[in-house]
Write a protein that holds these residues in place. Structure first.
Motif, PDB file in Angstrom:
ATOM      1  N   GLN A  47     -22.796 -48.903 -50.213  1.00  0.00           N
ATOM      2  CA  GLN A  47     -22.381 -47.899 -51.227  1.00  0.00           C
ATOM      3  C   GLN A  47     -21.981 -46.511 -50.482  1.00  0.00           C
ATOM      4  OE1 GLN A  47     -21.822 -48.566 -54.459  1.00  0.00           O
ATOM      5  NE2 GLN A  47     -22.198 -50.471 -54.337  1.00  0.00           N
ATOM      6  N   LEU A  49     -23.934 -44.198 -49.358  1.00  0.00           N
ATOM      7  CA  LEU A  49     -24.536 -42.984 -50.462  1.00  0.00           C
ATOM      8  C   LEU A  49     -25.859 -42.532 -49.799  1.00  0.00           C
ATOM      9  CD1 LEU A  49     -24.241 -44.362 -53.971  1.00  0.00           C
ATOM     10  CD2 LEU A  49     -23.012 -42.510 -52.892  1.00  0.00           C
ATOM     11  N   TYR A 204     -24.189 -35.322 -67.424  1.00  0.00           N
ATOM     12  CA  TYR A 204     -22.832 -34.876 -66.887  1.00  0.00           C
ATOM     13  C   TYR A 204     -22.193 -33.928 -67.741  1.00  0.00           C
ATOM     14  CZ  TYR A 204     -18.032 -35.821 -65.116  1.00  0.00           C
ATOM     15  OH  TYR A 204     -16.776 -35.627 -64.765  1.00  0.00           O
ATOM     16  N   ILE A 232     -24.951 -47.525 -60.255  1.00  0.00           N
ATOM     17  CA  ILE A 232     -23.978 -46.587 -59.349  1.00  0.00           C
ATOM     18  C   ILE A 232     -22.542 -46.764 -59.561  1.00  0.00           C
ATOM     19  CG2 ILE A 232     -23.374 -46.249 -56.961  1.00  0.00           C
ATOM     20  CD1 ILE A 232     -26.262 -47.157 -56.227  1.00  0.00           C
ATOM     21  N   GLU A 233     -22.132 -47.832 -59.750  1.00  0.00           N
ATOM     22  CA  GLU A 233     -20.736 -48.228 -60.141  1.00  0.00           C
ATOM     23  C   GLU A 233     -20.163 -47.394 -61.323  1.00  0.00           C
ATOM     24  OE1 GLU A 233     -20.431 -52.282 -59.820  1.00  0.00           O
ATOM     25  OE2 GLU A 233     -20.668 -52.663 -57.765  1.00  0.00           O
ATOM     26  N   ARG A 236     -19.606 -43.810 -60.635  1.00  0.00           N
ATOM     27  CA  ARG A 236     -18.739 -43.354 -59.818  1.00  0.00           C
ATOM     28  C   ARG A 236     -17.483 -43.373 -60.555  1.00  0.00           C
ATOM     29  NH1 ARG A 236     -20.118 -46.060 -54.009  1.00  0.00           N
ATOM     30  NH2 ARG A 236     -20.328 -44.086 -52.853  1.00  0.00           N
ATOM     31  N   TRP A 242     -21.583 -35.687 -57.829  1.00  0.00           N
ATOM     32  CA  TRP A 242     -21.898 -35.329 -56.194  1.00  0.00           C
ATOM     33  C   TRP A 242     -23.191 -36.160 -55.922  1.00  0.00           C
ATOM     34  CZ3 TRP A 242     -24.920 -30.575 -54.654  1.00  0.00           C
ATOM     35  CH2 TRP A 242     -25.103 -30.616 -53.158  1.00  0.00           C
ATOM     36  N   PHE A 243     -23.096 -36.995 -55.103  1.00  0.00           N
ATOM     37  CA  PHE A 243     -24.307 -37.556 -54.781  1.00  0.00           C
ATOM     38  C   PHE A 243     -24.956 -36.828 -53.745  1.00  0.00           C
ATOM     39  CE2 PHE A 243     -22.225 -41.147 -56.840  1.00  0.00           C
ATOM     40  CZ  PHE A 243     -22.845 -41.990 -57.546  1.00  0.00           C
TER      41      PHE A 243
END
Length: 264
Positions: A47, A49, A204, A232-233, A236, A242-243
């Motif tokens: 990923q 990340l 968020y 995670i997907e 995204r 921001w990771f």
């Protein structure tokens, strides 16, 4: 933040010293080192990340190859005590000795001087913040009193460490580990995803910090890794997420804090 508490066998040893004589029970923690960490590193590499791994000193001493693999993959390592024990409210010397022993293990095994700390099992004392200041750590991720990073204020009015708040609802263990404290049912991926997605959507919307806590012995199970990948997907799919590692979030919080003070 994607964070992983690499407790290994300490999750079980810290609750009962006699568990050292229960190898099948301990093997849950061993799985985290043997299978979980390599698979998590593979997922993070896939990923592209960054993550922060909070590692007890005991784990560093017993599984040095896995700690070094985390470092070599470019991830941050944070302090997580030595034996993953809950501090005794009436024994400050023991609390500090445990704290220092964990720091020494990370340095001895991998040359790490961590910037951040997370208390084991969500248990701490009012001596924690002075300890973080005394030993030069920049941030903490132990408190659950906000969804925004903030700077602690010390009793004398000076700035303390940055706090990166968390919540039990964003921790995998309450949903996936059967006999940590009391017997409880193991939850499905769908149930966990529904909670994490709902929490993420609202955090968020607020513009806050989503501090996800996973444990290699839990999230490292095959279907749970698929759960993490799916989450995670999902994240995204939102713009401008921001990771970041704990130290990166702490640095951003400090910059904002100092800018506000300059304007005041």
């Amino acid at each position: 933040m994607l964070t992983f508490d690499f407790d290994a066998e300490t999750m079980w040893l810290s609750r009962d010293p006699l568990n050292a004589r229960r190898p099948a029970l301990l093997s849950q923690g061993t799985y985290g080192a043997k299978v979980g960490v390599p698979r998590i590193l593979e997922l993070l590499r896939e990923q592209e990340l960054p993550a922060t791994f909070f590692v007890p000193g005991w784990t560093a001493d017993r599984h040095p190859d896995k700690l070094l693999a985390i470092v070599e993959a470019g991830h941050e390592v944070g302090h997580h005590g030595y034996d993953h024990v809950w501090p005794d409210l009436d024994k400050p010397e023991e609390e500090e000795a445990e704290f220092v022993r964990g720091l020494e293990a990370l340095d001895r095994v991998a040359g790490i001087r961590p910037k951040g700390y997370r208390c084991p099992a969500g248990e701490t004392t009012d001596r924690l913040l002075p300890l973080l200041m005394k030993y030069g750590l920049q941030y903490d991720s132990s408190y659950m009193d906000d969804v925004f990073p903030y700077v602690h204020r010390m009793p004398d009015g000076s700035d303390g460490p940055v706090e990166l708040p968390w919540s039990w609802s964003l921790d995998d263990v309450p949903f996936t580990v059967y006999s940590l404290r009391n017997q409880r049912p193991i939850q499905t991926n769908e149930h966990i995803l529904s909670i994490w997605k709902a929490e993420f959507r609202e955090i968020y919307r607020w513009g806050g910090l989503f501090d996800l806590i996973n444990h290699p012995q839990a999230i490292g199970r095959p279907s749970r890794l698929a759960l993490l990948r799916e989450f995670i997907e999902y994240v995204r799919g939102f713009p401008n997420v921001w990771f970041a590692t704990g130290s990166e979030v702490a640095a951003a919080c400090l910059a904002h804090h100092h800018a506000r003070k300059a304007e005041a």
